[in-house]
Every structure is written in C-alpha cells, then in structure tokens.
Write an enzyme that holds these catalytic residues in place. Structure first.
Site, mmCIF file in Angstrom:
data_model
loop_
_atom_site.group_PDB
_atom_site.id
_atom_site.type_symbol
_atom_site.label_atom_id
_atom_site.label_comp_id
_atom_site.label_asym_id
_atom_site.label_seq_id
_atom_site.Cartn_x
_atom_site.Cartn_y
_atom_site.Cartn_z
ATOM 1 N N ASP A 260 1.701 1.489 5.389
ATOM 2 C CA ASP A 260 0.478 0.619 5.484
ATOM 3 C C ASP A 260 -0.639 1.227 5.033
ATOM 4 O OD1 ASP A 260 -1.700 -0.834 7.004
ATOM 5 O OD2 ASP A 260 -0.053 -2.304 6.726
ATOM 6 N N ASN A 268 -11.542 -5.128 0.805
ATOM 7 C CA ASN A 268 -11.572 -6.555 0.176
ATOM 8 C C ASN A 268 -12.953 -7.026 0.830
ATOM 9 O OD1 ASN A 268 -9.125 -6.597 -1.469
ATOM 10 N ND2 ASN A 268 -7.936 -7.123 0.316
ATOM 11 N N HIS A 273 -11.889 -8.570 -3.870
ATOM 12 C CA HIS A 273 -10.642 -8.353 -3.942
ATOM 13 C C HIS A 273 -10.358 -7.572 -5.336
ATOM 14 C CE1 HIS A 273 -9.404 -10.797 -0.917
ATOM 15 N NE2 HIS A 273 -10.318 -11.771 -0.884
ATOM 16 N N ASP A 277 -7.386 -4.553 -5.651
ATOM 17 C CA ASP A 277 -6.710 -4.530 -6.380
ATOM 18 C C ASP A 277 -6.434 -3.171 -7.258
ATOM 19 O OD1 ASP A 277 -5.847 -7.227 -5.941
ATOM 20 O OD2 ASP A 277 -6.731 -7.970 -7.661
ATOM 21 N N ARG A 292 11.068 10.817 -5.786
ATOM 22 C CA ARG A 292 12.227 11.404 -6.616
ATOM 23 C C ARG A 292 12.626 10.470 -7.544
ATOM 24 N NH1 ARG A 292 16.339 12.804 -2.047
ATOM 25 N NH2 ARG A 292 16.076 10.607 -1.959
ATOM 26 N N GLU A 303 -0.827 -4.949 1.306
ATOM 27 C CA GLU A 303 -0.904 -3.351 1.448
ATOM 28 C C GLU A 303 0.181 -2.678 1.881
ATOM 29 O OE1 GLU A 303 -3.169 -4.686 5.212
ATOM 30 O OE2 GLU A 303 -2.559 -5.494 3.376
#
Length: 407
Positions: A260, A268, A273, A277, A292, A303
């Site tokens: 997170d 934001n 926003h 992004d 990997r 998020e």
C-alpha cells in the site's frame, strides 16, 4: 504487388491487426498470457463437449436411415462403427467436463476431429464394395460430407493459425485419399472436391482467427489495468487461485506481498489526480522491473498492489523486498521518494487454508506495518525491513535487518 499489399492491409484491418505483435498472437500462442490461455481452454473444452454430446446421439441414430435405404449386410457393418464412434464421442464429452487446460482442450479437439475422418474412411471402404442403386448411392454420398462438416466446425473454435492448420491437414489428407481418381473421367470431380474443401477451410480459418482476435482484445481489456498495465483484480484472483492449487499439489513454497503506497491520498488532494496517476504508473513500472521473471504483479485496488512470488520462501520474499526498497518506487511531485507499507505471507510457514486466507494475513501485516510507522514491511514472525529513507530511530528490534540508507 500493389494488389497483394492492398489485400493484406484489408485482411489485417478486418481481423483487427495493427502491429506485428498482434499478428504473432494469431500465428502462435507463445505470447498469450495465462488468463488468455485459460479462457481459450475453457471455451474450447465447452464446445468440444457440446459437439461430442450431439454426435454421440446423432451418429448412432443415423443408422435408422441406413436401415431404410441400404442393404442389410452393409447396414450391420455401418452400425458397428457407428456404435464405436458414439462411444468415442461419449468418452470425449466426459473428459471435456474436467478442469480446463490448454493441453487437454487441444487433445480433446484432436480426438473429436479424428473420429469422424476415421469413420469416413472405413465407411467409404465398405460402401465401395457394394453395388448400390440410385437411391442408395444418394444416401452413400452423404458420408462424403463428413470431413467438410468437421472442417466447417473449426469456425467455432478460437484457434491460432498453427493449430488450425495442424487440425485441418489430416482431414485434407483424408479427402485427397478418398477422391483419388480411378479413371481419367474422375479427375474433374476430384479436383472440385479438393477445391471445395480448401474453400471451406479458408472460410473456417478466417472465422477462427477473427474469433481469436476478438477474444484476445476482450480478455486483455478485462485482464489488464488501463492505467498501470498490471493484472486487474479479477485476473489476479484467477492467478492466485491457480498458483495456490499448483503449490498445494507440489507442496512447494508460495509467497505474496501486499503493498500500500504511503500517504498517496495527499498526492491526489494536493497535486491532483493526474499527478497521482503518474505516481501509480511509476510505482507499477518499478515493481515489474524489480520482481523475478515468473512473478506476477496485480493492481488490487487504488494504491494497493499484490505481488505473487511462486516457489519463494520467506527469505526469498525478503530478498525481493530488499531489491524493491533499494530500487525505489519513484518520487512524489515534491521530490520525496515514494514508499510503501508491505505485508508478507507464505503458504508453508503460515499454513493457510486457501489463497483468500493468505491475502487476509498479508493485508493484516501490511496494516501493522502502516500503523507501525509506514515505509516498512512486516513478514513472518514479525520480521521487518525498513525503507532506506526510514531513519534509524524508527528501527525495529533487530537492527541488522534494517536496510542501509542510500547516499
């Protein structure tokens, strides 16, 4: 040359092909993602079941028509192979109800397509041995349509070009063998039969490839997040379920990371926003570049991200986290580094009952990391790793596990 180029452009546009990669996806399945392969296998097996279930009834039932129009001895011979063919279709239909896999789907389709040509070759051999009247000959001619029916049936399967040619080639050989002219007068009929088969094959090829292209576009749209290019939550759940079952069967390791991004809401709120992004896209790119080759990254929501690490032990999962923390997840609009709170779960060490329990456990550990100061991971046995930007004053009880700060 201009005519061929124009024809190629027209054909490409009709199939929705605009890049070499899209063309390659129709030629072979080597670049198909796992969600696409699983979806294609499910469609193929369901349609094999449908066809085989119908043929298992219709093939033996047709013997009633043979009984009305063909000689009794010939009817008995044909009835035998009809019963055997019906039994083969029942077996294939039963196998098609099992869990879908691309290998099983291919084998079942090959089995279904082989029964009818074999039936045609045997029946044609017996039919040639009898002197038939005009009415009987009309009924016998219907048997010659079987290969055409099967090749036309390929239009209902989303096949690559290589697969379609592999399935169609044996049927073409069967048709060629059956129509080999015995006399000069038979040559025109043989040529027209082969030409008709080739024409139907061309139509089947176009329909099958068009169906595959449409399926690729729809599955890709549903499987990959538009903003980040990562697997969507829906596609990620399928991947988690598959990896968990494979791990359970092989009794191997499987780790997941639940990430997170820290303080993402402020990006934001303060910068808009569009800036948020950019942060998400950069973090996604960093995740994909760090994990990997066989790992999968999922945008779980907002998020939040989940990383699937097949065969990874808890120590190997920590190695991935270490590389990720050193590489970083990009920067915020104010120039400060993007960090994340990470929760770790591993199937063997945590003895979870299913993948949902793993997600819940990793989510709980991620929340613990977030409430403990953010910019850190929380793993098995409360093992923590701190982001390089995290000060040593916030270090955990085992300072040797704290990553050194970068210069």
């Amino acid at each position: 040359m201009k005519y061929l180029t124009a024809m190629y452009i027209s054909l490409s546009e009709s199939l929705g092909i605009y890049t070499p990669d899209q063309l390659y996806e129709l030629f072979t399945n080597k670049q198909h993602s796992m969600p696409i392969s699983r979806h294609r296998a499910t469609i193929m097996q369901s349609r094999v079941f449908f066809f085989c279930a119908i043929f298992a009834v219709l093939v033996p039932t047709w013997s009633l028509i043979d009984l009305l129009f063909l000689p009794g001895k010939l009817w008995g011979e044909l009835l035998l192979i009809r019963i055997l063919s019906g039994a083969a279709f029942i077996l294939l239909a039963w196998q098609a109800r099992k869990e879908a896999s691309l290998l099983r789907a291919r084998l079942l389709l090959a089995g279904m397509l082989s029964v009818t040509p074999l039936f045609y070759l045997v029946s044609d051999h017996w039919l040639q041995a009898y002197e038939l009247s005009d009415t009987e000959q009309v009924v016998a001619e219907l048997y010659a349509l079987l290969p055409f029916v099967m090749v036309a049936g390929l239009t209902l399967f989303p096949l690559t070009l290589r697969e379609l040619l592999a399935y169609a080639a044996p049927m073409l050989i069967v048709v060629v063998i059956a129509v080999i002219p015995q006399a000069k007068n038979d040559i025109p009929q043989a040529v027209s039969t082969i030409w008709l088969f080739t024409l139907i094959l061309g139509v089947a090829m176009f329909a099958s490839l068009n169906q595959l292209r449409y399926m690729l576009s729809q599955v890709n749209r549903a499987s990959y997040d538009v903003l980040t290019g990562l697997l969507t939550r829906r596609a990620g759940i399928e991947m988690l379920d598959l990896q968990y079952r494979l791990t359970t069967m092989s009794e191997s390791n499987l780790s997941i990371l639940y990430l997170d991004l820290d303080h993402f809401k402020t990006v934001n709120d303060v910068y808009g926003h569009d800036a948020g992004d950019v942060v998400l896209k950069t973090a996604a790119q960093q995740l994909c570049a760090t994990v990997r080759k066989g790992d999968s990254v999922i945008r779980w929501g907002g998020e939040e991200f989940i990383v699937i690490l097949p065969t990874a032990t808890p120590d190997e999962a920590n190695d991935v986290i270490t590389r990720l923390m050193k590489a970083g997840l990009g920067t915020r609009p104010d120039g400060t580094p993007v960090t994340a709170s990470i929760g770790v779960a591993e199937v063997q060490a945590d003895t979870t009952k299913d993948w949902k329990a793993m997600i819940e456990l990793a989510d709980h550990r991620m929340y613990t990391a977030k409430t403990g100061g953010r910019a850190r991971s929380m793993g098995i046995n409360d093992t923590q790793l701190l982001w390089p930007e995290c000060s040593n004053a916030e270090a955990i009880q085992n300072p040797e596990e704290v990553l050194p700060a970068t210069s």
